[in-house]
Structures are given as structure tokens and as C-alpha cells.
Design a protein around this motif. Structure first.
Motif, PDB file in Angstrom:
ATOM      1  N   GLN A  65       0.874  -1.168   0.000  1.00 35.14           N
ATOM      2  CA  GLN A  65       0.000   0.000   0.000  1.00 35.14           C
ATOM      3  C   GLN A  65       0.916   1.224   0.000  1.00 35.14           C
ATOM      4  O   GLN A  65       1.780   1.370   0.877  1.00 35.14           O
ATOM      5  CB  GLN A  65      -0.886   0.034   1.244  1.00 35.14           C
ATOM      6  N   LYS A  66       0.757   2.095  -0.983  1.00 39.31           N
ATOM      7  CA  LYS A  66       1.537   3.329  -1.048  1.00 39.31           C
ATOM      8  C   LYS A  66       0.991   4.319  -0.028  1.00 39.31           C
ATOM      9  O   LYS A  66      -0.215   4.455   0.129  1.00 39.31           O
ATOM     10  CB  LYS A  66       1.475   3.958  -2.445  1.00 39.31           C
ATOM     11  N   LEU A  67       1.887   4.985   0.684  1.00 40.58           N
ATOM     12  CA  LEU A  67       1.497   5.978   1.691  1.00 40.58           C
ATOM     13  C   LEU A  67       1.933   7.347   1.191  1.00 40.58           C
ATOM     14  O   LEU A  67       3.074   7.759   1.389  1.00 40.58           O
ATOM     15  CB  LEU A  67       2.156   5.653   3.043  1.00 40.58           C
ATOM     16  N   THR A  68       1.044   8.071   0.539  1.00 40.87           N
ATOM     17  CA  THR A  68       1.412   9.353  -0.069  1.00 40.87           C
ATOM     18  C   THR A  68       1.415  10.506   0.925  1.00 40.87           C
ATOM     19  O   THR A  68       2.140  11.475   0.740  1.00 40.87           O
ATOM     20  CB  THR A  68       0.454   9.687  -1.229  1.00 40.87           C
ATOM     21  N   ASN A  69       0.621  10.430   1.973  1.00 37.97           N
ATOM     22  CA  ASN A  69       0.509  11.546   2.920  1.00 37.97           C
ATOM     23  C   ASN A  69       1.237  11.282   4.230  1.00 37.97           C
ATOM     24  O   ASN A  69       0.930  11.901   5.246  1.00 37.97           O
ATOM     25  CB  ASN A  69      -0.961  11.856   3.204  1.00 37.97           C
ATOM     26  N   TYR A  70       2.165  10.364   4.222  1.00 39.92           N
ATOM     27  CA  TYR A  70       2.885  10.008   5.435  1.00 39.92           C
ATOM     28  C   TYR A  70       4.335  10.444   5.269  1.00 39.92           C
ATOM     29  O   TYR A  70       4.994  10.044   4.313  1.00 39.92           O
ATOM     30  CB  TYR A  70       2.793   8.493   5.664  1.00 39.92           C
ATOM     31  N   HIS A  71       4.840  11.280   6.181  1.00 34.55           N
ATOM     32  CA  HIS A  71       6.171  11.871   6.007  1.00 34.55           C
ATOM     33  C   HIS A  71       7.312  10.912   6.311  1.00 34.55           C
ATOM     34  O   HIS A  71       8.385  11.027   5.737  1.00 34.55           O
ATOM     35  CB  HIS A  71       6.306  13.129   6.878  1.00 34.55           C
ATOM     36  N   ILE A  72       7.099   9.966   7.193  1.00 36.68           N
ATOM     37  CA  ILE A  72       8.182   9.071   7.602  1.00 36.68           C
ATOM     38  C   ILE A  72       8.255   7.829   6.715  1.00 36.68           C
ATOM     39  O   ILE A  72       9.332   7.392   6.334  1.00 36.68           O
ATOM     40  CB  ILE A  72       8.014   8.656   9.076  1.00 36.68           C
ATOM     41  N   PHE A  73       7.092   7.268   6.355  1.00 35.11           N
ATOM     42  CA  PHE A  73       7.054   6.017   5.607  1.00 35.11           C
ATOM     43  C   PHE A  73       6.455   6.229   4.221  1.00 35.11           C
ATOM     44  O   PHE A  73       5.498   6.974   4.062  1.00 35.11           O
ATOM     45  CB  PHE A  73       6.249   4.958   6.370  1.00 35.11           C
ATOM     46  N   SER A 113      13.570   7.196   4.009  1.00 31.97           N
ATOM     47  CA  SER A 113      15.029   7.298   3.977  1.00 31.97           C
ATOM     48  C   SER A 113      15.691   5.977   3.605  1.00 31.97           C
ATOM     49  O   SER A 113      16.858   5.949   3.230  1.00 31.97           O
ATOM     50  CB  SER A 113      15.557   7.749   5.339  1.00 31.97           C
ATOM     51  N   GLY A 114      14.950   4.857   3.728  1.00 32.55           N
ATOM     52  CA  GLY A 114      15.495   3.555   3.401  1.00 32.55           C
ATOM     53  C   GLY A 114      16.294   2.917   4.518  1.00 32.55           C
ATOM     54  O   GLY A 114      16.826   1.832   4.361  1.00 32.55           O
ATOM     55  N   THR A 115      16.377   3.591   5.666  1.00 31.07           N
ATOM     56  CA  THR A 115      17.189   3.045   6.760  1.00 31.07           C
ATOM     57  C   THR A 115      16.415   2.798   8.037  1.00 31.07           C
ATOM     58  O   THR A 115      16.933   2.183   8.953  1.00 31.07           O
ATOM     59  CB  THR A 115      18.357   4.004   7.097  1.00 31.07           C
ATOM     60  N   GLU A 116      15.198   3.252   8.116  1.00 29.13           N
ATOM     61  CA  GLU A 116      14.432   3.160   9.357  1.00 29.13           C
ATOM     62  C   GLU A 116      13.151   2.344   9.191  1.00 29.13           C
ATOM     63  O   GLU A 116      12.116   2.693   9.758  1.00 29.13           O
ATOM     64  CB  GLU A 116      14.091   4.567   9.872  1.00 29.13           C
ATOM     65  N   ASP A 117      13.193   1.256   8.419  1.00 33.37           N
ATOM     66  CA  ASP A 117      12.014   0.412   8.251  1.00 33.37           C
ATOM     67  C   ASP A 117      11.587  -0.166   9.596  1.00 33.37           C
ATOM     68  O   ASP A 117      12.421  -0.455  10.442  1.00 33.37           O
ATOM     69  CB  ASP A 117      12.296  -0.759   7.303  1.00 33.37           C
ATOM     70  N   GLU A 118      10.281  -0.311   9.781  1.00 33.43           N
ATOM     71  CA  GLU A 118       9.757  -0.998  10.959  1.00 33.43           C
ATOM     72  C   GLU A 118       9.256  -2.356  10.505  1.00 33.43           C
ATOM     73  O   GLU A 118       8.366  -2.435   9.660  1.00 33.43           O
ATOM     74  CB  GLU A 118       8.612  -0.200  11.603  1.00 33.43           C
ATOM     75  N   ASN A 119       9.831  -3.427  11.041  1.00 32.39           N
ATOM     76  CA  ASN A 119       9.502  -4.794  10.650  1.00 32.39           C
ATOM     77  C   ASN A 119       8.777  -5.506  11.789  1.00 32.39           C
ATOM     78  O   ASN A 119       9.274  -5.552  12.906  1.00 32.39           O
ATOM     79  CB  ASN A 119      10.773  -5.565  10.292  1.00 32.39           C
ATOM     80  N   TYR A 120       7.623  -6.077  11.461  1.00 31.87           N
ATOM     81  CA  TYR A 120       6.803  -6.803  12.429  1.00 31.87           C
ATOM     82  C   TYR A 120       6.663  -8.246  11.962  1.00 31.87           C
ATOM     83  O   TYR A 120       6.420  -8.491  10.784  1.00 31.87           O
ATOM     84  CB  TYR A 120       5.412  -6.177  12.539  1.00 31.87           C
TER      85      TYR A 120
END
Length: 168
Positions: A65-73, A113-120
């Protein structure tokens, strides 16, 4: 003429070697049509693109799902690894001591940024289940719920009312 006989085998040898053969592995991912959807922590989630692949007996479905209005992800991804080819109800989880799960689920928030992914990762917790209604090399129809947590267990998600209906 002798030079031609010496140069010809060298040119054939040089042209037959390629350094690209091992650097481009075959990509078995295919675009799937249909949907993956659910409710994550109370918010509706719906896939904008789906890919599927098969490795041995394991079907892998990645829904983004693309997140267009989310600044971090920039996007969020649900990944399902299904190592069973029959209908039924299966627990979702990691291979905890004494248990083997045929379905694994992951949820990833992909950072801009490509460095701060959150993995669950989904853990069974007697809550995480997938009911497979139909599965074949050509399609998948299933419903699922799972609880996921980060490796350090500081963040959790709850995915409820999940469903996948795709044609490959």
C-alpha cells in the motif's frame, strides 16, 4: 595467416565469457490481480499492488500500500509465506520451540530514507490464524488475522479481518 589462427580462438573465448550471468538471478515474482485487505490497528488497509512467487512448496504473497501523505514512511507491505497447498485453518507464527507453522506473516513500514524500516513478525499467541478456502498455482482465496511485533517487542500491530483473493 598464422596470426589469424592465433587470434580467432582468443576472440571466441573472449566473446563467450560474460560477467553478467551470475549477477542477474531469475526473478520469479509475478504481478497478481485481486486484493489483499484488512484492518491494522483500527485503520483500513488495502493493497495498491500485489506480487506473488513460488519457491518449492511455499507461495509468497507481497501486497503493498503506497502511503502518499505520510512523512516518515513511503509504503507498507504485508507479506504472507504459505507452505501448505491445501484448504483448512492454520496457525500463523514463527517456528517457536516445539511448534512448526506452515503460514508466516510479516508487516513492514518502509521508511522514506530507506534506513528506518519498521519490521513486524506475526506470532501465534492463539490469535493469529489463516483460513484457506482455495489455493492453487493460479489463485488464492483466504482470510486471516494476526498480531505482529518488532524483534525487540517494543511495538505491536493487530491485523484483523484480513482477506486475500488473487489470481496469479
Amino acid at each position: 595467416m598464422k596470426l589469424y589462427y592465433l587470434l580467432f580462438p582468443f576472440l571466441i573465448l573472449l566473446s563467450s565469457c560474460s560477467s553478467d550471468e551470475d549477477s542477474n538471478p531469475v526473478n520469479t515474482e509475478k504481478t497478481a490481480t485481486g486484493f489483499v485487505r484488512g484492518t491494522i490497528n483500527g485503520s483500513n488497509w488495502y493493497s495498491s499492488e500485489i506480487t506473488t512467487s513460488k519457491s518449492g512448496n511455499t507461495r509468497i504473497v507481497k501486497a503493498t500500500q503506497k502511503l502518499t501523505n505520510y512523512h516518515i514512511f513511503s509504503s507498507s507491505v504485508i507479506e504472507l509465506k504459505i507452505s501448505v497447498s491445501q484448504t483448512g485453518k492454520f496457525g500463523i507464527g514463527e517456528n517457536e520451540p516445539g511448534f512448526t507453522y506452515y503460514v508466516k506473516a510479516y508487516y513492514t513500514l518502509v521508511s522514506r530514507s530507506g534506513t528506518e524500516d519498521e519490521n513486524y513478525k506475526a506470532y501465534f499467541d492463539n490469535i493469529s490464524f489463516m483460513t484457506i478456502n482455495r489455493i492453487s498455482d493460479k489463485d488464492l482465496d483466504a482470510s486471516f488475522n494476526f498480531n505482529g511485533r518488532t524483534d525487540d517487542s517494543t511495538k505491536t500491530i493487530s491485523l484483523s479481518s484480513g482477506s486475500v483473493l488473487i489470481d496469479c
